[in-house]
Design an enzyme around this catalytic site. Sequence first.
Site, short mmCIF file in Angstrom:
data_model
loop_
_atom_site.label_atom_id
_atom_site.label_comp_id
_atom_site.label_asym_id
_atom_site.label_seq_id
_atom_site.Cartn_x
_atom_site.Cartn_y
_atom_site.Cartn_z
N GLY A 4 66.74 26.13 38.71
CA GLY A 4 67.93 26.80 39.07
C GLY A 4 68.25 26.46 40.59
O GLY A 4 69.00 26.92 41.21
N ASN A 5 67.38 25.41 41.13
CA ASN A 5 67.80 25.34 42.65
C ASN A 5 68.83 24.55 42.89
O ASN A 5 69.27 24.27 43.94
CB ASN A 5 66.63 24.72 43.29
CG ASN A 5 65.79 23.52 42.47
OD1 ASN A 5 66.22 23.30 41.18
ND2 ASN A 5 65.13 22.40 43.33
N GLY B 37 72.25 21.71 40.65
CA GLY B 37 72.94 21.12 39.68
C GLY B 37 73.23 22.33 38.53
O GLY B 37 73.88 23.26 39.06
N ILE B 38 73.23 22.03 37.25
CA ILE B 38 73.60 22.81 36.15
C ILE B 38 72.92 24.19 36.49
O ILE B 38 73.34 25.44 36.34
CB ILE B 38 73.37 22.43 34.98
CG1 ILE B 38 74.46 21.05 34.60
CG2 ILE B 38 73.78 23.62 33.78
CD1 ILE B 38 73.92 20.31 33.36
N ARG C 109 60.78 22.87 42.83
CA ARG C 109 59.42 22.34 43.00
C ARG C 109 59.35 21.83 44.43
O ARG C 109 58.05 21.92 45.00
CB ARG C 109 59.22 21.23 42.35
CG ARG C 109 59.16 21.38 40.63
CD ARG C 109 59.11 20.09 40.01
NE ARG C 109 60.22 19.32 40.05
CZ ARG C 109 60.30 18.03 39.57
NH1 ARG C 109 59.20 17.48 38.85
NH2 ARG C 109 61.35 17.32 39.71
N TYR D 168 64.28 10.84 26.19
CA TYR D 168 65.20 11.96 26.47
C TYR D 168 66.04 12.67 25.30
O TYR D 168 65.82 13.69 25.21
CB TYR D 168 66.51 11.45 27.55
CG TYR D 168 67.27 12.44 28.12
CD1 TYR D 168 67.02 13.52 28.97
CD2 TYR D 168 68.59 12.70 27.71
CE1 TYR D 168 67.82 14.61 29.43
CE2 TYR D 168 69.51 13.55 28.13
CZ TYR D 168 69.01 14.70 28.90
OH TYR D 168 69.94 15.45 29.52
N ALA D 169 66.51 11.74 24.46
CA ALA D 169 67.19 12.14 23.17
C ALA D 169 66.26 12.94 22.40
O ALA D 169 66.61 14.05 21.68
CB ALA D 169 67.81 11.04 22.47
N ALA D 170 65.27 12.34 22.12
CA ALA D 170 63.99 13.09 21.18
C ALA D 170 63.72 14.27 22.03
O ALA D 170 63.47 15.20 21.12
CB ALA D 170 62.70 12.02 21.24
N SER D 171 63.56 14.49 23.41
CA SER D 171 63.10 15.80 23.74
C SER D 171 63.94 16.79 23.55
O SER D 171 64.00 17.89 23.45
CB SER D 171 62.85 15.53 25.40
OG SER D 171 63.95 15.39 25.98
N1 LIG Z 1 73.89 16.24 34.06
C1 LIG Z 1 74.33 15.99 32.84
O1 LIG Z 1 75.27 15.27 32.46
C2 LIG Z 1 73.59 16.68 31.72
C3 LIG Z 1 73.88 16.51 30.32
C4 LIG Z 1 73.28 17.16 29.46
C5 LIG Z 1 72.29 18.11 29.79
N2 LIG Z 1 71.70 17.96 30.81
C6 LIG Z 1 70.69 18.93 31.01
O2 LIG Z 1 70.73 20.03 31.84
C7 LIG Z 1 69.69 20.22 32.72
C8 LIG Z 1 70.09 20.28 33.98
O3 LIG Z 1 70.39 18.95 34.33
P1 LIG Z 1 71.16 18.68 35.94
O4 LIG Z 1 72.10 17.66 35.56
O5 LIG Z 1 71.45 19.90 36.58
O6 LIG Z 1 69.91 17.86 36.55
P2 LIG Z 1 69.52 17.75 38.08
O7 LIG Z 1 70.57 17.72 39.01
O8 LIG Z 1 68.77 16.42 37.82
O9 LIG Z 1 68.24 18.82 38.09
C9 LIG Z 1 67.15 18.87 37.41
C10 LIG Z 1 66.59 20.16 37.61
O10 LIG Z 1 65.52 20.26 36.66
C11 LIG Z 1 64.26 20.85 37.67
N3 LIG Z 1 63.06 19.97 37.09
C12 LIG Z 1 62.77 18.80 36.83
N4 LIG Z 1 61.62 18.81 36.19
C13 LIG Z 1 60.92 19.76 36.58
C14 LIG Z 1 59.52 20.32 36.36
N5 LIG Z 1 58.67 19.62 35.87
N6 LIG Z 1 59.37 21.45 36.68
C15 LIG Z 1 60.40 22.36 37.10
N7 LIG Z 1 61.53 22.16 37.28
C16 LIG Z 1 61.94 20.74 37.00
C17 LIG Z 1 64.84 20.02 39.26
O11 LIG Z 1 63.98 20.68 40.04
P3 LIG Z 1 63.74 19.91 41.43
O12 LIG Z 1 64.86 20.16 42.30
O13 LIG Z 1 62.30 20.30 41.77
O14 LIG Z 1 63.53 18.24 41.23
C18 LIG Z 1 66.20 20.35 39.10
O15 LIG Z 1 66.21 21.68 39.48
C19 LIG Z 1 68.58 19.30 32.23
O16 LIG Z 1 67.92 19.87 31.14
C20 LIG Z 1 69.57 18.17 31.52
O17 LIG Z 1 68.62 17.49 31.06
C21 LIG Z 1 72.55 17.57 31.95
#
Ligand SMILES: NC(=O)c1ccc[n+]([C@@H]2O[C@H](COP(=O)([O-])OP(=O)(O)OC[C@H]3O[C@@H](n4cnc5c(N)ncnc54)[C@H](OP(=O)(O)O)[C@@H]3O)[C@@H](O)[C@H]2O)c1
Length: 234
Positions: A10-11, A13-14, A34, A140-143
């Site tokens: 929650g720090n 992006g989404i 983190r 990623y897709a599998a997860s």
């Molecule tokens: N952006 C897109 O187009 C999109 C589309 C579909 C789905 N999503 C999904 O939406 C979610 C958020 O994506 P986002 O676009 O906001 O990505 P992002 O900006 O890259 O942010 C990823 C977030 O996940 C955290 N994270 C990653 N690995 C972690 C771990 N091992 N332990 C704890 N926190 C961890 C990161 O923390 P740190 O700051 O510590 O790295 C960061 O807060 C993800 O699950 C992504 O797969 C995104």
Amino acid sequence: MSRSVLVTGGNRGIGLAIARAFADAGDKVAITYRSGEPPAGFLAVKCDITDAEQVEQAYKEIEAAHGNVEVLVANAGVTKDQLLMRMSEDDFTSVLDTNLTGAFRVVKRANRGMLRAKKGRVVLISSVVGLLGQAGQANYAASKAGLVGFARSLARELGSRNITFNVVAPGFVDTDMTRSLSDEQRSNIVSQVPLGRYAQPEEIAATVRFLASDDASYITGAVIPVDGGLGMGH
Ligand SMILES: NC(=O)c1ccc[n+]([C@@H]2O[C@H](COP(=O)([O-])OP(=O)(O)OC[C@H]3O[C@@H](n4cnc5c(N)ncnc54)[C@H](OP(=O)(O)O)[C@@H]3O)[C@@H](O)[C@H]2O)c1
């Protein structure tokens, strides 16, 4: 009603948009981060979701400050894109460990308090890619597809305990994750999206907040696309 909400990742992006949406509605919001300086206005707990001990410590901190987690948003996720031929076992397992097993760790720990409270809301952030597939993103897709089976199994297992499990499947959202794509890749993506643009993180957050609201009390095991029409309902 002020609930105890946890948003992993929650720090930024989404996740940050989701955390803000709950905080704006008056909930007590905890976020994980983190490293670096977490955003102000939340209970920020340091936690890498690949480490079960850190997950346990984070929950202890949150429970002491906010009580049992009533709404969990499993949002943290990573990509490590590579064509299968060049994808190492570590590329595959590390993405699964964060996106799928990480969700398992946080959901399992939240479930304890939710069972006791006889209520709970869990929202898992998947992706349109988990449903349609994407060359170079098999890991990623599998997860992300795995989250659907995970949520639907838990919806069946824990429905009688008044705990709902739903999945949000965003399309392409304007965050750090997609900013690394080239201009060409971005315009290719946008050309396939009926609404002709990326989503803003707040548009994903609005759906997550709805799924955790009283208005969604009879929705569980659902996969809600928020993708500008890219997946056409899938
Ligand atoms: N952006 C897109 O187009 C999109 C589309 C579909 C789905 N999503 C999904 O939406 C979610 C958020 O994506 P986002 O676009 O906001 O990505 P992002 O900006 O890259 O942010 C990823 C977030 O996940 C955290 N994270 C990653 N690995 C972690 C771990 N091992 N332990 C704890 N926190 C961890 C990161 O923390 P740190 O700051 O510590 O790295 C960061 O807060 C993800 O699950 C992504 O797969 C995104």
